[in-house]
Design an enzyme around this catalytic site. Sequence first.
Site, PDB file in Angstrom:
ATOM      1  N   ASP A  18      -4.798 -32.129 -50.287  1.00  0.00           N
ATOM      2  CA  ASP A  18      -5.412 -31.576 -48.792  1.00  0.00           C
ATOM      3  C   ASP A  18      -5.193 -32.878 -48.299  1.00  0.00           C
ATOM      4  O   ASP A  18      -4.476 -31.852 -47.037  1.00  0.00           O
ATOM      5  CB  ASP A  18      -6.660 -31.845 -49.531  1.00  0.00           C
ATOM      6  CG  ASP A  18      -7.216 -30.035 -50.366  1.00  0.00           C
ATOM      7  OD1 ASP A  18      -5.991 -28.944 -50.950  1.00  0.00           O
ATOM      8  OD2 ASP A  18      -8.318 -30.055 -50.677  1.00  0.00           O
ATOM      9  N   ARG A  98     -19.674 -43.428 -48.692  1.00  0.00           N
ATOM     10  CA  ARG A  98     -19.292 -42.486 -47.167  1.00  0.00           C
ATOM     11  C   ARG A  98     -19.324 -43.437 -46.133  1.00  0.00           C
ATOM     12  O   ARG A  98     -18.953 -44.208 -45.424  1.00  0.00           O
ATOM     13  CB  ARG A  98     -20.104 -40.799 -47.434  1.00  0.00           C
ATOM     14  CG  ARG A  98     -19.441 -39.751 -47.841  1.00  0.00           C
ATOM     15  CD  ARG A  98     -18.265 -40.508 -49.135  1.00  0.00           C
ATOM     16  NE  ARG A  98     -17.693 -38.905 -49.597  1.00  0.00           N
ATOM     17  CZ  ARG A  98     -16.780 -39.294 -50.383  1.00  0.00           C
ATOM     18  NH1 ARG A  98     -16.616 -40.698 -50.836  1.00  0.00           N
ATOM     19  NH2 ARG A  98     -16.377 -38.180 -51.386  1.00  0.00           N
ATOM     20  N   ASP A 127     -20.130 -33.835 -47.268  1.00  0.00           N
ATOM     21  CA  ASP A 127     -19.410 -35.139 -46.538  1.00  0.00           C
ATOM     22  C   ASP A 127     -19.292 -35.266 -45.006  1.00  0.00           C
ATOM     23  O   ASP A 127     -18.526 -36.226 -44.162  1.00  0.00           O
ATOM     24  CB  ASP A 127     -18.681 -35.329 -47.787  1.00  0.00           C
ATOM     25  CG  ASP A 127     -18.917 -35.664 -48.866  1.00  0.00           C
ATOM     26  OD1 ASP A 127     -19.669 -36.667 -48.555  1.00  0.00           O
ATOM     27  OD2 ASP A 127     -17.697 -36.075 -49.627  1.00  0.00           O
ATOM     28  N   SER A 180     -13.835 -29.690 -58.651  1.00  0.00           N
ATOM     29  CA  SER A 180     -13.393 -30.589 -57.586  1.00  0.00           C
ATOM     30  C   SER A 180     -14.054 -31.577 -58.028  1.00  0.00           C
ATOM     31  O   SER A 180     -15.317 -31.636 -58.392  1.00  0.00           O
ATOM     32  CB  SER A 180     -14.182 -29.481 -57.165  1.00  0.00           C
ATOM     33  OG  SER A 180     -14.205 -30.767 -55.426  1.00  0.00           O
TER      34      SER A 180
END
Length: 401
Positions: A18, A98, A127, A180
Amino acid sequence: MNKAQIKKVVLAYSGGLDTSIIAKWLQDEYQCEVVTFTADLGQGEEIEPARAKAQAMGIKQIYIEDLRETFAKDYIFPMFRANTIYEGEYLLGTSIARPLIAKRLVEIAQETGADAISHGATGKGNDQVRFEIGAYALMPNIHVIAPWREWDLMSREKLMAYAAEHNIPIETKKGKSPYSKDANLLHISYEGNEIEDPAVAPNEEMWERTVSPKAAPDEETVITIRFEKGDPVAINGQALSPARIIETLNKLGGDNGIGRDDLVENRFVGMKSRGCYETPGGTILLKAHRAIESITLDREAAHLKDEIMPRYAKIIYNGFWWSPEREMLQALIDKSQARVSGEVRLSLYKGNVMVLGRESENSLFDSAIASFDDELAYDHKDAEGFIKLNALRLRIAAGKR
């Protein structure tokens, strides 16, 4: 800022399909230079191959950094001082990573003179919010490019076709996980496949860091964790760095089937999402930290911490780590930890963490008072007035009925 004004972009780059597609897409769509940033946060995978992949796309400035110790010391530990849990279950393994990534993206943008940052988060998840709110808090005028909100590559088939057209290597690893995943030092999260249905149990083969509690050893594992001012500093008498503390607890917890969680959470963007999590070290650490606080924290200080914890957890979950309210709460939490030092002895057994004992040089527990042997400190007769005063408003109200 329009596309023509963007000359350089810093991309949060994993080296996977990705973000490799995003790197190429940015070069083509924005006609700009791309700088890649790959962070080792303890995900357990080799990150150096990301360099060769980035170089193959003509990328000149490549940042690959080991941030495990920073992640543990400055993000995981401060969060655990608050005993933080979101919606009663989630230990915030993804959420807490994050703000560190956002911080480094902004710092690299400043170092390289980049005009924008970019990430691979989709338009449906949390996110994107965490990355961008964090970046704006640290660099108000930064431009953010979120390809998933711009391009038309909205299916796996389109992504694969784009990769084939632009000669981007497509990884077809045998036995590749169908889920995922997001992994770091603190946890692994799983989404997709059968767990998209909240009524269906996940396959046992999904779990990577923990054995099934059924398959865990038949004998308990006993460990001791030493705390200094709210942070763990040693396991079984051996001083360890913050990252090594988490890694060691992960191994101990995983071997004993500790740390699995299956929950449906409320995302900040508004939808409910089912996810499965493995947080073996964090599960042990939470239990141990609460145990040492139980003998070192004043009652009202402990209760105040418990009252603000859900708000603190929500702040982190929603991406406001760099907000003034989080910093204010952190100052209060950190102040409470000044005397939270000592040792906790724990039993790890078939998915369970049980406290066997706790001791501290700062302990507020007095056995003489607790057993009522100290008549000077506690007079039984005093309880009568205490009870009547606390019952006064109830007696008044009852008398009016």
